[in-house]
Design an enzyme around this catalytic site. Structure first.
Site, PDB file in Angstrom:
ATOM      1  N   HIS A 131       0.879  -1.172   0.000  1.00 33.87           N
ATOM      2  CA  HIS A 131       0.000   0.000   0.000  1.00 33.87           C
ATOM      3  C   HIS A 131       0.921   1.228   0.000  1.00 33.87           C
ATOM      4  O   HIS A 131       2.045   1.166   0.507  1.00 33.87           O
ATOM      5  CB  HIS A 131      -0.838  -0.044   1.290  1.00 33.87           C
ATOM      6  CG  HIS A 131      -1.912   0.973   1.387  1.00 33.87           C
ATOM      7  ND1 HIS A 131      -1.674   2.259   1.813  1.00 33.87           N
ATOM      8  CD2 HIS A 131      -3.241   0.901   1.129  1.00 33.87           C
ATOM      9  CE1 HIS A 131      -2.817   2.927   1.814  1.00 33.87           C
ATOM     10  NE2 HIS A 131      -3.775   2.124   1.411  1.00 33.87           N
ATOM     11  N   ASP A 208       2.860  -4.914   7.924  1.00 33.59           N
ATOM     12  CA  ASP A 208       1.658  -4.085   7.792  1.00 33.59           C
ATOM     13  C   ASP A 208       0.445  -5.015   7.839  1.00 33.59           C
ATOM     14  O   ASP A 208       0.156  -5.726   6.872  1.00 33.59           O
ATOM     15  CB  ASP A 208       1.747  -3.323   6.455  1.00 33.59           C
ATOM     16  CG  ASP A 208       0.421  -2.684   6.050  1.00 33.59           C
ATOM     17  OD1 ASP A 208      -0.578  -2.841   6.775  1.00 33.59           O
ATOM     18  OD2 ASP A 208       0.403  -2.030   4.984  1.00 33.59           O
ATOM     19  N   GLN A 211      -4.812  -5.376   6.635  1.00 34.83           N
ATOM     20  CA  GLN A 211      -5.860  -6.234   6.059  1.00 34.83           C
ATOM     21  C   GLN A 211      -5.903  -7.613   6.703  1.00 34.83           C
ATOM     22  O   GLN A 211      -6.582  -8.519   6.197  1.00 34.83           O
ATOM     23  CB  GLN A 211      -5.629  -6.390   4.544  1.00 34.83           C
ATOM     24  CG  GLN A 211      -5.733  -5.098   3.772  1.00 34.83           C
ATOM     25  CD  GLN A 211      -7.139  -4.495   3.804  1.00 34.83           C
ATOM     26  OE1 GLN A 211      -8.125  -5.201   4.043  1.00 34.83           O
ATOM     27  NE2 GLN A 211      -7.227  -3.199   3.584  1.00 34.83           N
ATOM     28  N   LYS A 234     -10.481  -0.852  10.317  1.00 29.75           N
ATOM     29  CA  LYS A 234     -10.569  -2.032   9.433  1.00 29.75           C
ATOM     30  C   LYS A 234     -10.802  -3.294  10.259  1.00 29.75           C
ATOM     31  O   LYS A 234     -10.740  -4.411   9.762  1.00 29.75           O
ATOM     32  CB  LYS A 234      -9.280  -2.171   8.612  1.00 29.75           C
ATOM     33  CG  LYS A 234      -9.070  -1.037   7.605  1.00 29.75           C
ATOM     34  CD  LYS A 234      -7.815  -1.282   6.808  1.00 29.75           C
ATOM     35  CE  LYS A 234      -7.331  -0.055   6.068  1.00 29.75           C
ATOM     36  NZ  LYS A 234      -8.135   0.308   4.900  1.00 29.75           N
ATOM     37  N   CYS A 372      -4.778   2.721  -3.681  1.00 32.72           N
ATOM     38  CA  CYS A 372      -3.512   3.165  -3.052  1.00 32.72           C
ATOM     39  C   CYS A 372      -2.399   2.148  -3.273  1.00 32.72           C
ATOM     40  O   CYS A 372      -1.535   1.962  -2.403  1.00 32.72           O
ATOM     41  CB  CYS A 372      -3.689   3.438  -1.553  1.00 32.72           C
ATOM     42  SG  CYS A 372      -4.852   4.739  -1.215  1.00 32.72           S
TER      43      CYS A 372
HETATM   44  N1  PLP Z   1      -1.849  -0.930   4.455  1.00 31.86           N
HETATM   45  C1  PLP Z   1      -2.800  -1.617   3.807  1.00 31.86           C
HETATM   46  C2  PLP Z   1      -2.507  -2.983   3.289  1.00 31.86           C
HETATM   47  C3  PLP Z   1      -4.070  -1.062   3.633  1.00 31.86           C
HETATM   48  O1  PLP Z   1      -5.017  -1.745   2.993  1.00 31.86           O
HETATM   49  C4  PLP Z   1      -4.317   0.234   4.134  1.00 31.86           C
HETATM   50  C5  PLP Z   1      -5.626   0.882   3.904  1.00 31.86           C
HETATM   51  O2  PLP Z   1      -6.347   0.548   3.001  1.00 31.86           O
HETATM   52  C6  PLP Z   1      -3.303   0.896   4.825  1.00 31.86           C
HETATM   53  C7  PLP Z   1      -2.080   0.289   4.957  1.00 31.86           C
HETATM   54  C8  PLP Z   1      -3.518   2.257   5.412  1.00 31.86           C
HETATM   55  O3  PLP Z   1      -4.432   2.166   6.453  1.00 31.86           O
HETATM   56  P1  PLP Z   1      -4.982   3.488   7.178  1.00 31.86           P
HETATM   57  O4  PLP Z   1      -5.520   4.367   6.092  1.00 31.86           O
HETATM   58  O5  PLP Z   1      -6.041   2.966   8.086  1.00 31.86           O
HETATM   59  O6  PLP Z   1      -3.841   4.095   7.893  1.00 31.86           O
END
Ligand code: PLP
Length: 414
Positions: A131, A208, A211, A234, A372
């Site tokens: 992401h 990270d 998900q 999430k 993203c």
């Molecule tokens: N990493 C992954 C794999 C994501 O899917 C997302 C959000 O869609 C993020 C990071 C960023 O999360 P946040 O916007 O809640 O900080």
């Protein structure tokens, strides 16, 4: 924290009853919410926890000696323990509250940078399926430190190329940061193996988990990751709250991310000393209601039989994959054998925005665009995809509605 009731039959209707928003209509149709990778819906108990805090418990934490302040502090710190248990961290001091995954990664990259952890020419390994929030923070500090990003390629099916990963390590490799589950491809990465390889090379690892948390149980001690980040919103919790897990030996050593109240011991104009971890990373008044409600969301999840939840979601994924594969003009992007309940797809001759817009008229919430993850789009030669992402409250009937709508949309455009 409640423990999951093993053996109790998973009842999706009973789960749905706990999510008031699922009853609503959109554009005159019953809502079908398939945008769970962007954010999950909230059960009533999480909504109540936020309301209850402002109605009966509101006070600032760690500062007052009056009743409400102590109550708010206790509940805030109880939530930290709930996060600790949810991730199976050794100690609650290894849990830092953040705004979410993005802030967790930024916090870490900036703190590592301030600690002079990196020197010019050092390398960080990330992957092609990150992401943007696990790419851009590293690029921001790369400008200051002179470090380089090395990128693990992905296969056509959407898996990490593990041989390439191993070959990226050199004496210059200083850090690895990988996504647990891809929000676009759905791939569940073999992070335990990736961490083992990094540790054999004496390199610490951040995972990270944005998900992952809503879908399967986690154990940071078993994974042996050095850092893990996730987002409350999430994971059936509120927006603006999340957590960074870090092994104590790292967190104790790292300097603060932001300066201000709450994170100090003594301040003079000559010198300031800081609180220990985790408070030294939590400058200013935190999201108290959010953290308490996050604890409630984790209680909700932990109260379910997580194996049953996984089985239900896997069935949804299998059913939807099979149904969508029967439609001739559709191509799924991300076909790894080990996938979470996410289906990204493109349709020949129809722009993904048109699919999303038309789906909305049927009350079906899909995500469209690059999610993203522009490097994934470049890898597959597309500008964007439509994405259906499922959560534990979704049903096969909703998938039938979605497939029906997709067939109608394709017919309309051809
Ligand atoms: N990493 C992954 C794999 C994501 O899917 C997302 C959000 O869609 C993020 C990071 C960023 O999360 P946040 O916007 O809640 O900080």
């Amino acid at each position: 924290m409640e423990t999951g009731e093993k053996g109790v039959k998973f009842d999706v209707q009973k789960i749905r009853e706990q999510f008031p928003i699922l009853n609503r209509e959109v554009n005159g149709k019953q809502l079908v919410y398939f945008d769970n990778a962007a954010t999950t819906q909230k059960p009533q108990r999480v909504i109540d926890a936020v309301k209850n805090y402002y109605e009966f418990e509101n006070a600032n934490v760690h500062r007052g000696i009056h009743y409400l302040s102590e109550l708010a502090t206790d509940k805030y710190e109880d939530s930290r323990v709930k996060v600790q248990k949810f991730l199976n961290a050794k100690e609650s001091s290894e849990i830092v509250f953040t705004r979410g995954t993005t802030e967790g990664i930024n916090l870490l990259s900036v703190s590592l940078c301030r600690d002079d952890f990196f020197k010019e020419g050092d390398e960080i390994i990330i992957s092609n399926m990150e992401h943007h929030s696990n790419i851009v923070p590293w690029q921001l500090i790369a400008k200051r430190t002179g470090i380089k990003l090395k990128v693990v390629p992905i296969t056509d099916a959407g898996e990490l190329d593990f041989d390439a990963y191993k070959n990226l390590f050199s004496s210059k490799t200083k850090f690895v940061s990988l996504v647990h589950v891809s929000n676009t491809l759905g791939t569940i990465n073999p992070v335990k193996e990736a961490i083992k390889i990094a540790h054999e090379n004496d390199v610490p690892v951040l995972i990270d988990g944005a998900q992952a948390t809503a879908h399967f149980p986690l154990d940071v001690q078993d994974l042996d990751c050095d850092f893990y980040v996730f987002s409350g919103h999430k994971t059936f919790g509120p927006t603006g709250i999340g957590a960074l897990y870090g092994k104590k030996e790292f967190l104790e050593k790292l300097p603060p991310y932001q300066g201000g109240g709450e994170m100090i011991r003594d301040v003079t104009f000559e010198k300031t000393t800081y609180e220990g971890t985790p408070l030294k990373f939590e400058a200013g008044t935190p999201n108290i209601a959010g953290s308490i409600a996050l604890g409630e969301a984790l209680d909700f999840l932990s109260g379910l039989d997580r194996e049953e939840v996984e089985t239900h979601e896997n069935e949804l994924l299998k059913y939807a994959t099979q149904k969508i594969s029967e439609i001739k003009k559709v191509r799924i992007i991300g076909t790894a054998p080990n996938k979470s309940a996410v289906i990204s797809f493109v349709v020949d001759g129809i722009h993904h925005y048109d699919i999303g817009t038309m789906m909305d008229t049927y009350g079906i919430a899909l995500r469209t665009g690059h999610h993203c993850t522009q490097p994934i789009m470049a890898r597959y030669g597309v500008t964007g995809t439509a994405r259906a992402s499922f959560a534990l409250y979704n049903t096969k009937e909703e998938i039938d509605n979605f497939i029906d709508a997709l067939n109608k949309i394709i017919k309309m455009f051809s």
